[in-house]
Scaffold this motif. Structure first.
Motif, PDB file in Angstrom:
ATOM      1  N   ASN A   1     -16.443  -4.387  10.278  1.00  0.00           N
ATOM      2  CA  ASN A   1     -17.674  -4.209   9.508  1.00  0.00           C
ATOM      3  C   ASN A   1     -18.570  -3.138  10.125  1.00  0.00           C
ATOM      4  O   ASN A   1     -19.184  -2.334   9.407  1.00  0.00           O
ATOM      5  N   TYR A   2     -18.660  -3.132  11.444  1.00  0.00           N
ATOM      6  CA  TYR A   2     -19.508  -2.161  12.130  1.00  0.00           C
ATOM      7  C   TYR A   2     -18.987  -0.744  11.933  1.00  0.00           C
ATOM      8  O   TYR A   2     -19.760   0.179  11.625  1.00  0.00           O
TER       9      TYR A   2
ATOM     10  N   GLU B   1     -13.122  -8.759  13.230  1.00  0.00           N
ATOM     11  CA  GLU B   1     -13.838  -8.715  11.951  1.00  0.00           C
ATOM     12  C   GLU B   1     -15.186  -8.010  12.095  1.00  0.00           C
ATOM     13  O   GLU B   1     -15.554  -7.179  11.264  1.00  0.00           O
ATOM     14  N   GLU B   2     -15.917  -8.333  13.161  1.00  0.00           N
ATOM     15  CA  GLU B   2     -17.226  -7.715  13.371  1.00  0.00           C
ATOM     16  C   GLU B   2     -17.086  -6.209  13.610  1.00  0.00           C
ATOM     17  O   GLU B   2     -17.900  -5.411  13.130  1.00  0.00           O
TER      18      GLU B   2
ATOM     19  N   GLN C   1     -19.863   0.527   8.574  1.00  0.00           N
ATOM     20  CA  GLN C   1     -21.276   0.917   8.500  1.00  0.00           C
ATOM     21  C   GLN C   1     -21.502   2.292   9.118  1.00  0.00           C
ATOM     22  O   GLN C   1     -22.183   3.152   8.544  1.00  0.00           O
TER      23      GLN C   1
END
Length: 296
Positions: A171-172, A167-168, A175
């Motif tokens: 998101n990264y 998940e992280e 970005q």
């Protein structure tokens, strides 16, 4: 005669046993001994992935997932074909529990990644994704991977570890891709911009508040066009010039992709102003007008 024959048979047996023992020892010696993995207290494992083959420039970079024994995880991008962002490349930091770290260690051991051969990729692969796992022991490290890897041990380990940060990472990556696409679009449409010595976009026309000829210098027989940056870019220029006395910074001014002038920064700049020296007042007026007409 019988004595001689018995001795010959005995010698043959001894020779045969010697050959068998020699081959056995040879096989044992040739067999590579497995390394024993003892985890250290610092770095635990690093996962990397890099697209290979045909990709847009802004998509060409490496994703890194560094997991430490204390549970800290650093997610960061590197090795950009070109970084289109204005800020430094961000790093995302998250934390795993002791239980999750132990589970990751168990995955590494179960798949014997520490002893997996270095290249487990598709040897004929010219496109796809380069993936690598680096395992850190208390004394050294071992890296394995390659292009479009299908090796079961590798895939099980990579996917199993990645699941803890999926998940992280999602998101990264979102970005990073937004920054890259926005910067790429601005780069493509730029008309006035200032680049560094490796052609990275440092300032654009939209960062410029004002352009004018320094009249005080004209009175002294010198002709300078002054580029006055906005407050945000002023701070960026301040940081850029912080160590300029020891390390000179060379910037290049472009208008419609045509190089117009080099800008040398050899001292600290705190007022957000860049100076471009011109040979005559006519040259200064012309450059000033050209900049004014093309700023976006």
């Amino acid at each position: 005669m019988r004595y001689i024959r018995d001795n010959i048979i005995k010698c043959k047996k001894i020779f045969l046993v010697t050959v068998i023992l020699g081959l056995a020892f040879c096989l044992i010696g040739c067999k590579e001994e497995k390394k024993q993995l003892t985890f250290g207290d610092n770095q635990l494992v690093l996962l990397t992935s890099t697209p290979k083959g045909q990709s847009e420039t802004y998509q060409m970079y490496t994703m890194n997932i560094m997991i430490y024994a204390n549970g800290t995880v650093e997610i960061y991008a590197s090795d950009f074909a070109r970084w289109f962002g204005y800020e430094e490349i961000p790093v995302s930091t998250i934390y795993l529990t002791d239980e999750e770290i132990q589970e990751i260690k168990d995955i590494i051991v179960a798949q014997d990644i520490y002893n997996l051969r270095e290249n487990v990729g598709n040897k004929d692969g010219i496109s796809g994704t380069d993936k690598y796992i680096t395992v850190y022991s208390a004394t050294d490290s071992h890296t394995t991977g390659g292009t479009s890897v299908s090796n079961r041990q590798f895939v099980r380990a990579y996917d199993g570890i990645y699941e803890y940060v999926r998940e992280e990472c999602f998101n990264y990556i979102g970005q990073i891709e937004k920054t890259q696409i926005d910067g790429y679009n601005a780069y493509q449409s730029r008309s006035v911009y200032i680049a560094d010595d490796v052609d990275n976009h440092v300032f654009s026309g939209s960062d410029i508040n004002n352009v004018y000829v320094d009249q005080d210098k004209v009175a002294e027989g010198q002709y300078y066009v002054v580029i006055e940056l906005d407050s945000y870019s002023k701070e960026k220029l301040t940081q850029l010039s912080m160590n300029a006395e020891d390390n000179i910074v060379i910037l290049t001014l472009y208008i419609n992709d045509t190089m117009k002038s080099k800008i040398t920064i050899d001292s600290f700049i705190g007022d957000g102003k860049l100076y471009i020296e011109c040979g005559t007042i006519q040259d200064a007026d012309k450059l000033c007008q050209e900049l004014d007409d093309n700023m976006n």
